[in-house]
Design a protein around this motif. Sequence first.
Motif, PDB file in Angstrom:
ATOM      1  N   ASN A 109      -4.719 -28.426  61.857  1.00 24.00           N
ATOM      2  CA  ASN A 109      -5.216 -27.445  63.081  1.00 24.00           C
ATOM      3  C   ASN A 109      -5.810 -26.232  62.549  1.00 24.00           C
ATOM      4  OD1 ASN A 109      -5.824 -26.996  65.934  1.00 24.00           O
ATOM      5  ND2 ASN A 109      -3.681 -25.994  66.120  1.00 24.00           N
ATOM      6  N   THR A 112     -14.166 -21.314  63.148  1.00 22.02           N
ATOM      7  CA  THR A 112     -14.981 -20.378  62.879  1.00 22.02           C
ATOM      8  C   THR A 112     -16.292 -20.097  63.479  1.00 22.02           C
ATOM      9  OG1 THR A 112     -16.132 -19.142  60.796  1.00 22.02           O
ATOM     10  CG2 THR A 112     -15.762 -21.418  60.695  1.00 22.02           C
ATOM     11  N   GLU A 140      -7.964 -22.715  62.132  1.00 23.54           N
ATOM     12  CA  GLU A 140      -8.571 -21.886  62.987  1.00 23.54           C
ATOM     13  C   GLU A 140     -10.450 -22.476  63.030  1.00 23.54           C
ATOM     14  OE1 GLU A 140      -7.867 -17.698  64.372  1.00 23.54           O
ATOM     15  OE2 GLU A 140      -9.142 -17.461  62.512  1.00 23.54           O
TER      16      GLU A 140
END
Length: 397
Positions: A324, A328, A326
């Motif tokens: 999971n 961009t 993050e």
Amino acid sequence: MNLVEPIIAFQTELQQIRRDLHAHPELCYEEQRTSDVVAARLTEWGIPVVRGLGVTGVVGIIKNGSSQRAIGLRADMDALPMHEVNSFAHASRHAGKMHACGHDGHVAMLLGAAHHLATHRNFDGTVYLIFQPAEEGGAGARKMIDDGLFEQFPMEAVYGMHNWPGMEAGTFGVVAGPMMASSNEFRVVVKGKGAHAAQPHKGVDPVMVAVQIAQAWQTIISREKNPLDTAVLSITQIHSGSATNVIPDEAVMIGTVRTFTTEVLDLIETRMEEIARHTAAASRATVEFGFKRNYPPLVNHPEQTAIAIEAMKAVAGAGRVDVNVEPTMGAEDFAFMLQAKPGCYVFIGNGEGAHREGGHGLGPCQLHNASYDFNDSLLPVGASYWVKLVEKSLPPA
């Protein structure tokens, strides 16, 4: 780490390839030497090669067994128009050109996988090795597709990988769904009427109109799109005027818009133009509105992401795979391939920069940084991931 043993033994040669490519960077659609190196290595290892898709693209073909199934593995080859500040032995030999994004490492990792797959062939089907030019703004992925990549090399899925500084070296990250944003640019010219700065009532000031437009545009982000939908609207340049006592005829605003969905992008582009035209009209000015969509959002497909996760875990262990990660707001033209075929794009951790030898420049080891260098310890890690991905996607009969 559960690396493929023969690839570990091949690491020194992969490092030599990677550093040679780093020392000889080539910009988008100019990757002739790079593609020559790739084609020569593949041919040396008995892998058939097709050249010319996307101008300088190379596709290697490894077949084994009787299955008609096939997948594609993609690495980008181009460098950036930057001056490298590093002074180590493999620093760029071409002023104004630099491998500041790790594409040299991407090529070397895929070559490492190619060598192993051609030697051991522990899979059933076909692997297409896609060495793509012009990722850095040239849309090389789209060019290869337009030149018939998926017609000439039919595949059920396509996969990509990028090193990611700041992530611990040898870890992996991925997320199903949107992972990288669309990349879009705008150029808006506000046309007014020039006048003496001491007599503003005799002109139409395009600078003040541009300021009003710029402020109003931010309400699209804060008040018109769903707060749960991520988007960025950045004005990065404003140009106008040439003297302190002259109201100019026009003002130019340039910038970028980033979104994770086409629907949000449609909203932003439409409202930007409406706001610009009506705001200008309210002040008796006019607008030339230009909006260019460069790269679409990169969206990973769930089934292929699940396969990629299993391959990453097989190499690094479950605790070193962030499923999971993050997303961009950066963009990547592999998104075009994922629009055409199911697939998955993953990050491989490049570390914090401790790998850099003496002679590197100051500052962090971030992408598009003049002191960047790819982490050679990743070469067997990334190559092992490609091999495990092939074995899980095309298991031997």
